[in-house]
Design a protein around this motif. Structure first.
Motif, PDB file in Angstrom:
ATOM      1  N   THR A  15      -5.577 101.085  43.785  1.00  0.00           N
ATOM      2  CA  THR A  15      -5.394 101.952  42.643  1.00  0.00           C
ATOM      3  C   THR A  15      -4.598 100.865  41.791  1.00  0.00           C
ATOM      4  O   THR A  15      -4.041  99.586  41.382  1.00  0.00           O
ATOM      5  N   SER A  64      -4.999 109.984  41.342  1.00  0.00           N
ATOM      6  CA  SER A  64      -6.053 109.391  40.383  1.00  0.00           C
ATOM      7  C   SER A  64      -5.362 109.869  39.217  1.00  0.00           C
ATOM      8  O   SER A  64      -4.698 110.593  38.812  1.00  0.00           O
ATOM      9  N   HIS A 123      -5.509 105.690  39.022  1.00  0.00           N
ATOM     10  CA  HIS A 123      -7.110 105.625  39.418  1.00  0.00           C
ATOM     11  C   HIS A 123      -7.392 104.723  40.216  1.00  0.00           C
ATOM     12  O   HIS A 123      -6.911 104.013  41.083  1.00  0.00           O
ATOM     13  N   LEU A 124      -8.187 105.347  41.313  1.00  0.00           N
ATOM     14  CA  LEU A 124      -9.198 104.361  42.197  1.00  0.00           C
ATOM     15  C   LEU A 124     -10.327 104.531  41.804  1.00  0.00           C
ATOM     16  O   LEU A 124     -11.528 105.320  41.819  1.00  0.00           O
TER      17      LEU A 124
END
Length: 270
Positions: A15, A64, A123-124
């Protein structure tokens, strides 16, 4: 077919979080329940809505920062177990058929990741490539630069119709099973349901061809062409729509394909 291992492998999800990854272990034998949704752009399983009334609070409990713009893994706030996900199809370009097929050769192992730092928002967003098998039975989406599968790879069945893919414990992508059936709404299947026994006819073969051509067209440079209102791309989309409309009557799969193509034409050329 699913296979179960007695060990509990460790996995990570890369991530943009300052920690660099979300760490997890696999609880064997578990899987997400309920229908899986695919609209040619996003695969989703588990709760469709955010897990908290406040979206800011929701971000504290997922891996996320955005349901609408990034891949999102949703872990239970108490146990850390994966309870839902939202994955984008990957539009960077085509995936090598050899690499895609190598992951299909892996044994499916049923299990769910359980995160150890699931309260961290992150975030992915891997830049992903995609490949649809010749018979359209499986759609493989892998991070750009992913190696071919080998003994260090893991194919984790988190849902009867969806596998997450790992190499050396690191998340790389996913496999969607029988995507045409998902478009038709037949997404809630028993764990032992065998899609390879489903009947196939000439109409289905036409839909397979249209889905292949759609996925080959709507990616990478072609998307850039749409943004620039390239007329050659518009012609290609119109031709694909015409083929799909011939199959549309009383067919949920063709209807979904045609609707998506019409949406692209309206968005970029309307």
């Amino acid at each position: 077919m699913f296979h179960r291992k007695s060990d509990s492998p460790a996995v990570t999800f890369p991530t943009e979080h300052p920690h660099g990854h979300v760490a997890a272990h696999v609880e064997a034998g578990l899987a997400l329940e309920g229908p899986l949704r695919w609209d040619l752009y996003t695969v989703a399983a588990g709760p469709a809505q955010v897990m908290h009334e406040s979206y800011d609070e929701h971000l504290r409990y997922v891996a996320s920062a955005g349901y609408d713009w990034d891949d999102e893994l949703r872990f239970d706030a108490k146990s850390g177990q994966l309870v839902g996900l939202v994955l984008k199809i990957g539009e960077a370009g085509p995936l090598s058929a050899d690499v895609g097929a190598s992951y299909l050769s892996l044994l499916r192992q049923r299990g769910l990741p359980v995160a150890t730092r699931h309260r961290d928002a992150a975030h992915l967003t891997p830049e992903a490539l995609r490949w649809l098998s010749a018979d359209a039975r499986e759609l493989v989406v892998l991070a750009k630069g992913a190696p071919a599968a080998d003994g260090a790879s893991l194919r984790l069945a988190v849902h009867p119709s969806l596998d997450l893919l790992f190499h050396d414990g690191q998340y790389l992508g996913w496999i969607l099973h029988d995507p045409l059936e998902q478009l038709a709404g037949a997404s809630e299947q028993a764990a032992d349901w065998d899609p390879h026994e489903a009947p196939r006819d000439a109409r289905h073969a036409s839909l397979v061809a249209v889905l292949h051509d759609y996925l080959a067209l709507v990616m990478g440079p072609t998307l850039t062409g749409m943004e620039r209102r390239d007329p050659t791309v518009e012609v290609a989309l119109e031709a694909l729509r015409a083929r799909t409309l011939e199959l549309r009557a009383h067919d949920a799969v063709a209807d979904g394909l045609a609707g998506r193509i019409e949406e692209l034409l309206e968005t970029f050329y309307g």
